[in-house]
Scaffold this active site. Structure first.
Site, PDB file in Angstrom:
ATOM      1  N   PRO A 101       0.831  -1.208   0.000  1.00  0.00           N
ATOM      2  CA  PRO A 101       0.000   0.000   0.000  1.00  0.00           C
ATOM      3  C   PRO A 101       0.870   1.265   0.000  1.00  0.00           C
ATOM      4  CG  PRO A 101      -0.589  -1.481   1.814  1.00  0.00           C
ATOM      5  CD  PRO A 101       0.631  -2.050   1.180  1.00  0.00           C
ATOM      6  N   GLY A 105       3.442   3.469   5.406  1.00  0.00           N
ATOM      7  CA  GLY A 105       4.512   3.113   6.340  1.00  0.00           C
ATOM      8  C   GLY A 105       5.072   1.716   6.112  1.00  0.00           C
ATOM      9  N   LEU A 106       4.734   1.114   4.971  1.00  0.00           N
ATOM     10  CA  LEU A 106       5.260  -0.235   4.700  1.00  0.00           C
ATOM     11  C   LEU A 106       6.426  -0.209   3.710  1.00  0.00           C
ATOM     12  CD1 LEU A 106       2.027  -2.434   4.612  1.00  0.00           C
ATOM     13  CD2 LEU A 106       3.654  -2.117   6.450  1.00  0.00           C
ATOM     14  N   GLY A 107       6.961   0.969   3.493  1.00  0.00           N
ATOM     15  CA  GLY A 107       8.196   1.059   2.712  1.00  0.00           C
ATOM     16  C   GLY A 107       8.009   0.939   1.213  1.00  0.00           C
ATOM     17  N   SER A 108       6.837   1.343   0.709  1.00  0.00           N
ATOM     18  CA  SER A 108       6.604   1.129  -0.726  1.00  0.00           C
ATOM     19  C   SER A 108       7.647   1.855  -1.578  1.00  0.00           C
ATOM     20  CB  SER A 108       5.194   1.530  -1.122  1.00  0.00           C
ATOM     21  OG  SER A 108       5.054   2.908  -1.127  1.00  0.00           O
ATOM     22  N   SER A 109       8.028   3.072  -1.204  1.00  0.00           N
ATOM     23  CA  SER A 109       8.962   3.815  -2.067  1.00  0.00           C
ATOM     24  C   SER A 109      10.329   3.137  -2.104  1.00  0.00           C
ATOM     25  CB  SER A 109       9.087   5.270  -1.605  1.00  0.00           C
ATOM     26  OG  SER A 109       9.526   5.333  -0.271  1.00  0.00           O
ATOM     27  N   ALA A 110      10.838   2.729  -0.938  1.00  0.00           N
ATOM     28  CA  ALA A 110      12.159   2.076  -0.920  1.00  0.00           C
ATOM     29  C   ALA A 110      12.106   0.732  -1.625  1.00  0.00           C
ATOM     30  CB  ALA A 110      12.637   1.915   0.515  1.00  0.00           C
ATOM     31  N   ASP A 152      14.688   2.441   6.023  1.00  0.00           N
ATOM     32  CA  ASP A 152      13.815   1.754   5.057  1.00  0.00           C
ATOM     33  C   ASP A 152      14.629   1.074   3.955  1.00  0.00           C
ATOM     34  OD1 ASP A 152      11.753   2.849   6.502  1.00  0.00           O
ATOM     35  OD2 ASP A 152      10.620   3.522   4.758  1.00  0.00           O
TER      36      ASP A 152
HETATM   37  O1  PMV Z   1       6.683   6.066   7.573  1.00  0.00           O
HETATM   38  P1  PMV Z   1       7.794   5.109   7.385  1.00  0.00           P
HETATM   39  O2  PMV Z   1       7.457   3.709   7.635  1.00  0.00           O
HETATM   40  O3  PMV Z   1       8.585   5.327   6.123  1.00  0.00           O
HETATM   41  O4  PMV Z   1       8.805   5.319   8.585  1.00  0.00           O
HETATM   42  C1  PMV Z   1       9.528   6.442   8.762  1.00  0.00           C
HETATM   43  C2  PMV Z   1      10.377   6.243   9.965  1.00  0.00           C
HETATM   44  C3  PMV Z   1      10.878   7.540  10.525  1.00  0.00           C
HETATM   45  O5  PMV Z   1      11.747   7.190  11.598  1.00  0.00           O
HETATM   46  C4  PMV Z   1       9.735   8.379  11.058  1.00  0.00           C
HETATM   47  C5  PMV Z   1      11.636   8.335   9.481  1.00  0.00           C
HETATM   48  C6  PMV Z   1      12.957   7.731   9.081  1.00  0.00           C
HETATM   49  O6  PMV Z   1      13.477   8.184   8.056  1.00  0.00           O
HETATM   50  O7  PMV Z   1      13.503   6.875   9.783  1.00  0.00           O
END
Ligand code: PMV
Length: 317
Positions: A101, A105-110, A152
């Site tokens: 998704p 916050g599941l790292g889709s871009s990386a 990520d």
């Molecule tokens: O939102 P996510 O899952 O990409 O997590 C970001 C994690 C942070 O610590 C908030 C930012 C980072 O670059 O580490």
């Protein structure tokens, strides 16, 4: 040149988000239940330099040169082109599909970056090392996030649980006992760059308070690492919930995230916390094989829009 495909998993942050942006360690794990796949196909009849991209997930079907120069995919490909000394790429078509998704916050871009770098590396026989894959993906993360910590791209490149401290060598974690997690989506999304910027402002206004929160989180991360390495899941769960409470103090939780955390705990989870940037996105909760299903149902009833089951398995299995 035969077609080449590569996949990369999603990820969750188990402990230490936000504090990791300020140099503290954090723990992250790959989520193998979702992934991104990049495929590169030769275009034998295309003119040298013609690169086309298709990704139905983000409605992309275009020539590379028609993308904005700062578009992450164009940036990445042009960076690889310059770094590896190509005047022009051979004609190729790139297809990207993903079950991760977006902005959750599941790292889709990386994950897109890592899959694409590996597919291009295979297609052009560049032999890009893991370390370089991670570094290239980090450059793209900077476009997405502003000041990413690098966690990520690291966890997704190595596809293993990692103990990550900015500026230090990556340490992969020994996992003693299977860790059963549920990842529940609050249905609200907030861009990580926004929450990171909000914390930066709060940190500038109240440096001592925020530094003390980051220090407390660092202690949790270190203890969590020990728990993962000896298989103490009860304490791991308590540390998870403690980490959530510090994230609340940091003002990156939300009523919806708190509600999901409380629901999981009420239904017998060992621990729960928001994961990632916060103010939306996902919570993660530590469950057992027995409680996984009832807690999934409880989370859905409490408003979660999707629940993904994910396991972090012992290193030897
Ligand atoms: O939102 P996510 O899952 O990409 O997590 C970001 C994690 C942070 O610590 C908030 C930012 C980072 O670059 O580490």
């Amino acid at each position: 040149m035969p077609a080449v495909s590569a996949t990369a998993p999603g990820k969750i942050i188990l402990f230490g988000e936000h504090a990791v942006v300020y140099g503290r360690p954090a723990i992250a794990a790959p989520v193998l239940a979702v992934n991104c796949k990049a495929s590169v196909f030769p275009k034998p009849l295309g003119p040298v330099g013609e690169v086309t991209i298709q990704s139905d997930n983000i409605g992309l079907d275009t020539d590379l040169t028609l993308l904005d120069r700062e578009h992450p995919i164009r940036f990445l490909l042009e960076h690889i082109q310059a770094k590896y000394g190509f005047a022009r790429f051979p004609a190729m078509h790139i297809k990207i599909t993903s079950t991760i998704p977006l902005a959750g916050g599941l790292g889709s871009s990386a994950s897109v970056s890592v899959a694409l770098i590996r597919a291009i590396s295979g297609f052009l026989d560049l032999g890009i090392t893991d370390q370089n894959v991670s570094e290239l993906a980090f450059l793209v993360e900077k476009i997405h996030h502003g000041t990413p910590s690098g966690i990520d791209n690291t966890v997704i490149t190595y596809a293993k649980p990692v103990f990550y401290k900015p500026g230090h060598l990556v340490e992969t974690l020994q996992v003693e006992a299977p860790i059963h997690l549920l990842i529940a989506d609050s249905g609200h999304s907030t861009l990580t760059r926004e929450t990171v910027a909000a914390v930066r402002k709060l940190h500038a206004d109240l440096p001592e308070y925020y530094e003390s929160l980051f220090d407390s989180i660092e202690e949790i991360v270190k203890r969590a690492r020990e728990c993962i390495e000896i298989g103490n899941l009860e304490l791991l769960g308590l540390l998870m919930t403690k980490n959530h409470n510090f994230l609340k103090d940091m003002s990156v939780s939300s009523p919806a995230l708190d509600q999901l955390v409380n629901t999981a705990l009420d239904f017998g989870a060992l621990g729960a916390k928001l994961s990632g940037g916060g103010r939306g996105g996902n919570i993660i909760t530590l469950v057992s094989e027995q409680t996984s299903e009832p807690i999934t149902q409880a989370l859905l009833s409490a408003g979660a829009t999707r629940v993904i089951a994910s396991r972090v398995l012992p290193s030897r299995s």
